[in-house]
Write an enzyme that holds these catalytic residues in place. Structure first.
Site, short mmCIF file in Angstrom:
data_model
loop_
_atom_site.label_atom_id
_atom_site.label_comp_id
_atom_site.label_asym_id
_atom_site.label_seq_id
_atom_site.Cartn_x
_atom_site.Cartn_y
_atom_site.Cartn_z
N TYR A 173 0.82 -1.21 0.00
CA TYR A 173 0.00 0.00 0.00
C TYR A 173 0.85 1.27 0.00
CZ TYR A 173 -4.18 -2.74 1.32
OH TYR A 173 -5.23 -3.62 1.37
N ASN A 180 -8.71 -12.70 0.19
CA ASN A 180 -9.17 -12.96 -1.18
C ASN A 180 -8.98 -14.42 -1.60
OD1 ASN A 180 -9.72 -10.05 -1.82
ND2 ASN A 180 -7.50 -9.90 -1.50
N TRP A 214 -13.57 -5.91 2.92
CA TRP A 214 -12.98 -4.69 2.37
C TRP A 214 -13.84 -4.16 1.22
CZ3 TRP A 214 -11.06 -4.38 -2.71
CH2 TRP A 214 -10.77 -5.58 -3.36
N SER A 215 -13.68 -2.88 0.94
CA SER A 215 -14.41 -2.19 -0.13
C SER A 215 -15.92 -2.33 0.01
CB SER A 215 -13.96 -2.69 -1.51
OG SER A 215 -14.34 -1.79 -2.53
#
Length: 300
Positions: free
Chosen positions: A57, A159, A209-210
């Protein structure tokens, strides 16, 4: 006023705040070190004690910017839980970006993260993306070395699908404590993939997330997204919410796998809005109304 509370991530896992402050955009927030520290202290005061980072990041690295702020108040480290992720390699000149979950890459990434953050340990380390060349035995060896060295307390993935989690877990002595997944009313594939059912079976809480689909719930002008927004605004009124963001967080948290939303905003007022969503209660019909709007059709 609503505050976050600590929850067990899994039966053998750590206690984390039930909302997590994400720092993947910290380099874009245009804050000096003191402002960063003030932001950290503000969300900790709301009960959001868990922070989410990743080796990849930011430019400059968000972990380094966070570490600079933490140096101004070293005692704050004892009040927070730090998550970081490894396994994504940015493209060098003439090369391509790729995933690397080799033992050497994992150890090197963690050492870099610790140095940037100015801490001796990570509370949780996640493999950021499934590496198609992942050797599960090699990952297990890296995890064992990090655990024995006291550099990482708990391990998870991000993920990963059901088969990938199952493969890695088959090589580990201790259970994985979470799977951080994209979860929102736009990306619905994860709801039907079976991974949430597996996590619920194992009593492992995912991180989401998101939740706002990268801002698409506000910016996407397509007909489908407008219908979703209309539904969300209806529920703002029905639930007594202040914003569609609160409705989305309530929708995510109603899932029986009990996801922990990862917040992405550097605006403390929006963070407070997210915390207030913890008090909302959504019915089955309201949840499915959002699902139907997001997928563009009702259930069969």
């Amino acid at each position: 006023m609503t505050f976050c509370s600590k929850v067990k991530l899994s039966s053998g896992g750590p206690k984390l705040s039930n909302l997590i402050q994400g720092y993947w955009r910290l380099a874009e927030w245009d804050m000096n070190a003191q402002q960063r520290l003030s932001f950290i202290e503000s969300h900790v005061a709301l009960g959001i004690s868990t922070v989410d980072h990743a080796h990849i990041y930011g430019d400059p690295a968000c972990e380094g910017l966070f570490g600079e702020a933490l140096k101004l108040a070293p005692q704050l480290r004892d009040k927070i839980e730090i998550i970081s992720k490894c396994g994504i390699k940015a493209a060098d000149p003439g090369k391509v970006a790729h995933y690397n979950a080799s033992k050497q890459a994992i150890l090197a990434s963690v050492n870099t993260s610790l140095q940037r953050l100015g801490t001796d340990y990570l509370d949780v380390l996640l493999i950021h993306r499934p590496d198609f060349l992942m050797d599960a035995d090699e990952v297990a060896a890296a995890f064992q070395a990090l655990k024995q060295a006291g550099k990482v307390h708990y391990f998870g993935v991000s993920n990963f699908n059901y088969a990938q989690i199952s493969l890695l877990q088959s090589r580990l002595d201790a259970p994985l404590v979470t799977n951080q997944i994209e979860l929102n009313p736009v990306n619905l594939q994860v709801i039907e993939s079976g991974v949430l059912d597996y996590l619920q079976e194992q009593r492992i809480r995912p991180m989401a997330w998101s939740c706002l689909a990268g801002g698409r719930v506000y910016t996407d002008s397509s007909e489908g997204m407008q219908k979703l927004r209309d539904t969300l605004y209806q529920l703002v009124n029905e639930l007594g919410a202040n914003s569609i963001e609160q409705v989305i967080y309530a929708w995510v948290m109603k899932l029986p796998a009990k996801p922990l939303p990862v917040l992405g905003s550097g605006n403390i007022m929006r963070v407070k809005e997210a915390v207030a969503a913890l008090s909302l209660s959504m019915s089955h019909e309201q949840w499915y109304r959002v699902l139907a709007a997001g997928r563009g059709r009702d259930v069969d």
